[in-house]
Every structure is written in structure tokens, then in C-alpha cells.
Motif scaffolding. Sequence first.
Motif, mmCIF file in Angstrom:
data_model
loop_
_atom_site.group_PDB
_atom_site.id
_atom_site.type_symbol
_atom_site.label_atom_id
_atom_site.label_comp_id
_atom_site.label_asym_id
_atom_site.label_seq_id
_atom_site.Cartn_x
_atom_site.Cartn_y
_atom_site.Cartn_z
ATOM 1 N N VAL A 49 35.135 5.516 34.770
ATOM 2 C CA VAL A 49 34.593 6.856 34.607
ATOM 3 C C VAL A 49 34.866 7.575 35.925
ATOM 4 N N VAL A 50 35.426 8.760 35.845
ATOM 5 C CA VAL A 50 35.869 9.509 37.026
ATOM 6 C C VAL A 50 35.078 10.797 37.129
ATOM 7 N N ALA A 51 34.622 11.108 38.332
ATOM 8 C CA ALA A 51 33.857 12.336 38.563
ATOM 9 C C ALA A 51 34.536 13.180 39.629
ATOM 10 N N ALA A 52 34.311 14.479 39.542
ATOM 11 C CA ALA A 52 34.837 15.399 40.539
ATOM 12 C C ALA A 52 33.736 16.351 40.982
ATOM 13 N N ALA A 53 33.786 16.721 42.244
ATOM 14 C CA ALA A 53 32.913 17.746 42.807
ATOM 15 C C ALA A 53 33.806 18.851 43.343
ATOM 16 N N VAL A 54 33.521 20.085 42.958
ATOM 17 C CA VAL A 54 34.368 21.207 43.352
ATOM 18 C C VAL A 54 33.506 22.351 43.869
ATOM 19 N N ILE A 55 33.858 22.855 45.044
ATOM 20 C CA ILE A 55 33.277 24.087 45.580
ATOM 21 C C ILE A 55 34.370 25.143 45.523
ATOM 22 N N LEU A 56 34.193 26.133 44.658
ATOM 23 C CA LEU A 56 35.194 27.174 44.504
ATOM 24 C C LEU A 56 35.064 28.229 45.591
ATOM 25 N N ILE A 90 37.104 19.869 47.480
ATOM 26 C CA ILE A 90 37.210 19.032 46.281
ATOM 27 C C ILE A 90 37.048 17.570 46.691
ATOM 28 N N ALA A 91 36.330 16.811 45.875
ATOM 29 C CA ALA A 91 36.239 15.362 46.082
ATOM 30 C C ALA A 91 36.214 14.674 44.726
ATOM 31 N N LEU A 119 31.354 12.922 49.126
ATOM 32 C CA LEU A 119 32.657 12.890 49.779
ATOM 33 C C LEU A 119 33.201 14.277 50.094
ATOM 34 N N LEU A 120 32.518 15.333 49.688
ATOM 35 C CA LEU A 120 32.988 16.685 49.959
ATOM 36 C C LEU A 120 33.077 16.937 51.458
ATOM 37 N N SER A 121 34.119 17.628 51.862
ATOM 38 C CA SER A 121 34.289 17.950 53.283
ATOM 39 C C SER A 121 33.336 19.044 53.738
ATOM 40 N N VAL A 122 32.754 19.764 52.781
ATOM 41 C CA VAL A 122 31.759 20.802 53.052
ATOM 42 C C VAL A 122 30.460 20.387 52.368
#
Length: 216
Positions: A49-56, A90-91, A119-122
Motif C-alpha cells: 500500500v503506497v501513500a503520498a503527501a503533497v503540499i501544493l 512531496i513525499a 518525510l516532507l521537506s516542509v
Amino acid sequence: MTRPASDSPPLFDLDTKPDFSIERKRLAAGEGPICGLDEAGRGPLAGPVVAAAVILDEGSIPEGLDDSKKLTAKRREALYDVIMKQAHAIAIASVAAAGIDDHNILRASLEAMRRAASLLSVTPGHALVDGRDVPPGLACPATALVKGDSRSVSIAAASIVAKVTRDRMMSRCCTVHPNYGFGAHMGYGTRRHLEAIESGGAVARIHRMSFAPLKA
């Protein structure tokens, strides 16, 4: 004369498009930056199962973002590239089949999202999570949104990144185990997949042994 609002439930869901309105309210309240969290791969018999975190970036939101399930593979791939170029951060994280078997798919999905956010850089100020549950252990406040990938462009972006990443992983599995057709069905229980399991057995570290019919 003003018509009174109806209290009757809708007979069907309207096909809405996600936007940035939920994020904008959070940003106005001083809760930014806002990250979207989503996962891909809860239903298959094989693979992680793969997850993503995104800050636009509010000033550079890709056009056409939507629930990844509503998009063609070609459109997802194109949007993936744009998201990777334009997003603020993005992570991506995953939990493998063994981790899913050790816990359960819900806990594994929430853990994958927690890892991605960490893991997000921000550092996000607030997370918008697709579904009914907030991952335990997030480092920021969060809001769970049912059908969030159809309501929030941040979650929609995360759904696309997670889906494309997982599909690519399963396609690579197919090069090692071509008889199972992972690149075609991405681990779901299609007839071809079930027949391959029947004839060749399960693949260690790829198949989820806690899922039926493998569990049986």
C-alpha cells in the motif's frame, strides 16, 4: 418567492471536482502549509500500500487534478509529472505485503500516510486526509474528509502520486514474475491473477497472505 431548502437526501452523488477552498480556509486561519494525504492499493491481493503527501503551491496548482480513479492511466502519468514539477513539497512512503499481513490493511494504510507526512521537506501545519480516519502519530493536526480526493486538490494530487507510484512498482514486479501479470492488473484479484496463483502459488514478499483466497 424564495423556495425553501429541501431536507430530502440526494438520490445520487453529483460529479464534483476538487478545488482549493478547504485549503484556503485553513490557510486563512493560520494553519498552513496544508498537505494532502492519500493512499493507493488497499484492495489488491499483492503488492504494497503506497501513500503520498503533497503540499501544493497555491500560485501554481496543476489543472485537471481529480480523484485518480476517475482519470485514465495516461492522464495520471501526465499529471504526475506536472505535480512533481510544481508542488511545494512531496513525499512518498509504503508498507509492504508483510506489514499488511502483520497488522491489517487499514492500519497499514494509515501508517503509510503517517510515514509520507513525516518525510516532507516542509513541515505541514495541517493535513487533509482522504477517508474517515486520521493516521495516528501525525506531527500536525489533521482533518479526515470522506471522498476527499473529489473535494480537495491537495488530496487529489496525493492520490495521483500514490497511484502512479504504486502502478510503476507493480509493473517492475511484472518483469521479475511475468507469469502473474502484475503490470496489467496491479495485484487485483482478476481471473488471470487467480489462475496464476492456482498454478504457481503465491509469491513470497509480494502476495498478501492475510487476504482471501490466499488466507484459505
